[in-house]
Motif scaffolding. Structure first.
Motif, PDB file in Angstrom:
ATOM      1  N   LEU A  21      49.377 -32.665  30.306  1.00 59.52           N
ATOM      2  CA  LEU A  21      48.148 -31.878  30.218  1.00 59.52           C
ATOM      3  C   LEU A  21      46.885 -32.707  30.438  1.00 59.52           C
ATOM      4  O   LEU A  21      45.785 -32.169  30.367  1.00 59.52           O
ATOM      5  CB  LEU A  21      48.060 -31.189  28.857  1.00 59.52           C
ATOM      6  N   TYR A  34      44.384 -31.261  32.876  1.00 63.75           N
ATOM      7  CA  TYR A  34      43.733 -30.073  32.320  1.00 63.75           C
ATOM      8  C   TYR A  34      42.672 -30.486  31.291  1.00 63.75           C
ATOM      9  O   TYR A  34      41.573 -29.933  31.272  1.00 63.75           O
ATOM     10  CB  TYR A  34      44.756 -29.157  31.662  1.00 63.75           C
ATOM     11  N   LEU A  60      40.754 -26.375  38.324  1.00 65.09           N
ATOM     12  CA  LEU A  60      41.984 -25.688  37.917  1.00 65.09           C
ATOM     13  C   LEU A  60      42.683 -25.073  39.119  1.00 65.09           C
ATOM     14  O   LEU A  60      43.876 -24.782  39.063  1.00 65.09           O
ATOM     15  CB  LEU A  60      41.681 -24.600  36.875  1.00 65.09           C
ATOM     16  N   LEU A  97      47.035 -28.878  40.442  1.00 59.76           N
ATOM     17  CA  LEU A  97      47.050 -28.107  39.207  1.00 59.76           C
ATOM     18  C   LEU A  97      47.683 -26.730  39.421  1.00 59.76           C
ATOM     19  O   LEU A  97      48.338 -26.197  38.533  1.00 59.76           O
ATOM     20  CB  LEU A  97      45.635 -27.972  38.647  1.00 59.76           C
ATOM     21  N   CYS A 104      50.655 -25.038  37.284  1.00 55.72           N
ATOM     22  CA  CYS A 104      50.650 -23.657  36.783  1.00 55.72           C
ATOM     23  C   CYS A 104      51.934 -22.938  37.165  1.00 55.72           C
ATOM     24  O   CYS A 104      52.536 -22.224  36.349  1.00 55.72           O
ATOM     25  CB  CYS A 104      49.449 -22.897  37.341  1.00 55.72           C
ATOM     26  N   ALA A 158      45.727 -24.436  26.290  1.00 59.38           N
ATOM     27  CA  ALA A 158      45.838 -25.043  27.616  1.00 59.38           C
ATOM     28  C   ALA A 158      47.034 -24.478  28.366  1.00 59.38           C
ATOM     29  O   ALA A 158      46.928 -24.071  29.535  1.00 59.38           O
ATOM     30  CB  ALA A 158      45.957 -26.560  27.486  1.00 59.38           C
ATOM     31  N   LEU A 199      47.259 -22.167  31.868  1.00 63.44           N
ATOM     32  CA  LEU A 199      48.079 -22.565  33.010  1.00 63.44           C
ATOM     33  C   LEU A 199      49.130 -21.503  33.315  1.00 63.44           C
ATOM     34  O   LEU A 199      49.391 -21.190  34.486  1.00 63.44           O
ATOM     35  CB  LEU A 199      48.756 -23.912  32.719  1.00 63.44           C
TER      36      LEU A 199
END
Length: 360
Positions: free
Chosen positions: A8, A11, A24, A29, A33, A177, A181
Motif C-alpha cells: 500500500l 497509495y 490513483l 495503481l 486495483c 485504502a 482500491l
C-alpha cells in the motif's frame, strides 16, 4: 495457493499528498486495483503491507490483550454487555453459536465438500472469548442504539484507550485504502465503499483462545463461518491455526508474513457486489503447528492465550445495504434486497446467539 500481497506504500503516498489523487488512475495503481478486486472475487481474502501499521504497535496491543485475557473469568465478566448484543465489552467463550451449527443450507454445502476440504464440525458454541472496542465517532441519532453503544473501559489498564484507539484507527486506515482500491477494481467510484463506512460501528475485536486449557489437536476455537461485516483485518498471530476457503472450495491454511495484514471479505461486501464477491469462509482450529508453537511458548515462559489482532469494519448502521452501481443490474441482485445495514446485522446476530433473550 498463496494469497496475493499488496504493497500500500504507493497509495499512502497519494493520501499523504506526495502524489496527486490522479495518480490513483496511474497504470501501475490500476493494476493493483484489479489485483485487489480479483483476489476478493476468487479467494475472499488478500494480504497487505501498510507502512502506517508497524509491528511495534501490534506487539503493544497484543501484550495488553494477553494480560486482559489472562485475568480470572469473574473479573472479565464485569465487562460483559449481553443487553447490547455483546457488541461492546467482553464476550466469554461458550456464548457465540457458529452458523454452521444451525444453518441447514450451510450444513448441506459442507457435506458436499470432499473430505479433505471439510471444516472441523462444531458440536457446540465457540470456545473463543472476545473483546469488542468501538473505534471512531458514533452517530448522534440512530435506529440501532445497541449496535452503536459507547465502548466499555476495563479497570486496571491505564493505557487501554490510547492503545486501542491508536491501533484501531491505523487498521481502519488500511481498510479504507483497500476499500478504495477494490471499488476502482470493481469499476465503481473510488469512494463507493468508504462513504458508506462513515460513522460505521467499527470494532477492534481481539479474540482470545486459551491454549493452556484447550490445546489438544483438533480443538475448534472458531468454527466454520463467514463474517457479517464489510471487511475484516488481522495482523499476524503468534499461534497458527487459521484456515480459509477459496471460491473453488479449496481449504487453505493462512500464513501471514511478518509485518503484513490479512484482509477478508465480509457479508456486507458480498451484499454490495450482489454476490460477485462472496464473504470468505474460515475457521480457527488447533493443529500440530499450533501445538509446536505452544511448546515453544512454554519453554520461553510466554502467554498461552492465542490473541488475534482483529478489526471488523462496518457499513454505517443507518445506511442502506444494497448492490451498488452496475451490480444492481446483476441477475443475482434480487438475492440481496435493500435494507438498513443495522437491520441485516441484528438478524445475523440473532442466528449466532449474540442477540437473544438477554440482548433483545
Amino acid at each position: 495457493m498463496e494469497l496475493p500481497l499488496i504493497d500500500l506504500a504507493p497509495y499512502v503516498d497519494v493520501v499523504t499528498g506526495k502524489f496527486s489523487c490522479d495518480e490513483l488512475l496511474h497504470p501501475e495503481l490500476k493494476k493493483v486495483c484489479s489485483e485487489v478486486s480479483r483476489s476478493f472475487r476468487e479467494t475472499g481474502a488478500l494480504l497487505v503491507r501498510d507502512p502506517r501499521c508497524p509491528n511495534e504497535d501490534n506487539d503493544r496491543f497484543i501484550d495488553m490483550m494477553e494480560k486482559y485475557f489472562e485475568q480470572p473469568e469473574e473479573v472479565k465478566r464485569l465487562q460483559e454487555r449481553p443487553h447490547q448484543h455483546y457488541q461492546v465489552g467482553s464476550t466469554p467463550g461458550g456464548v457465540e453459536i457458529p452458523r454452521s451449527l444451525v444453518d441447514m443450507e450451510m450444513q448441506k454445502n459442507l457435506r458436499a465438500l470432499p473430505k479433505d476440504r471439510r471444516p472441523a464440525i462444531p458440536t457446540g458454541p465457540d470456545l473463543k472469548s472476545r473483546y469488542m472496542w468501538r473505534v471512531g465517532p458514533r452517530p448522534s441519532n440512530t435506529r440501532f442504539k445497541e449496535l452503536n453503544s459507547a465502548p466499555v473501559l476495563p479497570e486496571g489498564f491505564p493505557e487501554w484507550k490510547k492503545i486501542m484507539d491508536s491501533w484501531g484507527f491505523k487498521m481502519i486506515s488500511t481498510v479504507e485504502a483497500v476499500a478504495e482500491l477494490a471499488a476502482i477494481g470493481f469499476d465503481l467510484p473510488k469512494d463507493s465503499f468508504t462513504n458508506l463506512m462513515k460513522l460505521g460501528p467499527h470494532l477492534l475485536a481481539p479474540t482470545g483462545s486459551d491454549l493452556g486449557r484447550h490445546g489438544e489437536e483438533g480443538t475448534v476455537f472458531a468454527a466454520y463461518h463467514y463474517d457479517i461485516n464489510f471487511l475484516t483485518i488481522h495482523y499476524k498471530s503468534k499461534f497458527p491455526g487459521l484456515f480459509i476457503w477459496l471460491r473453488n472450495g479449496e481449504r487453505v491454511e493462512v500464513n501471514v508474513p511478518d509485518g503484513c495484514l490479512l484482509i477478508q471479505a465480509g457479508k456486507q461486501l458480498e451484499w454490495m457486489t450482489a454476490g460477485d464477491c462472496k464473504a470468505g469462509m474460515h475457521e480457527v482450529v488447533v493443529t500440530q503447528k499450533t501445538i509446536d508453537a505452544v511448546n515453544a511458548a512454554k519453554r520461553e515462559n510466554r502467554c498461552l492465550w492465542r490473541v488475534s489482532s482483529t478489526l471488523f469494519s462496518n457499513v454505517a448502521s443507518d445506511a442502506v445495504l444494497k448492490p451498488l452501481g452496475h451490480f444492481a443490474k446483476s441477475p443475482t441482485a434480487d438475492k440481496y434486497p435493500a435494507m438498513y445495514a443495522g437491520e441485516y446485522f441484528e438478524k445475523e446476530l440473532a442466528v449466532i446467539n449474540l442477540k437473544g433473550k438477554d440482548g433483545a
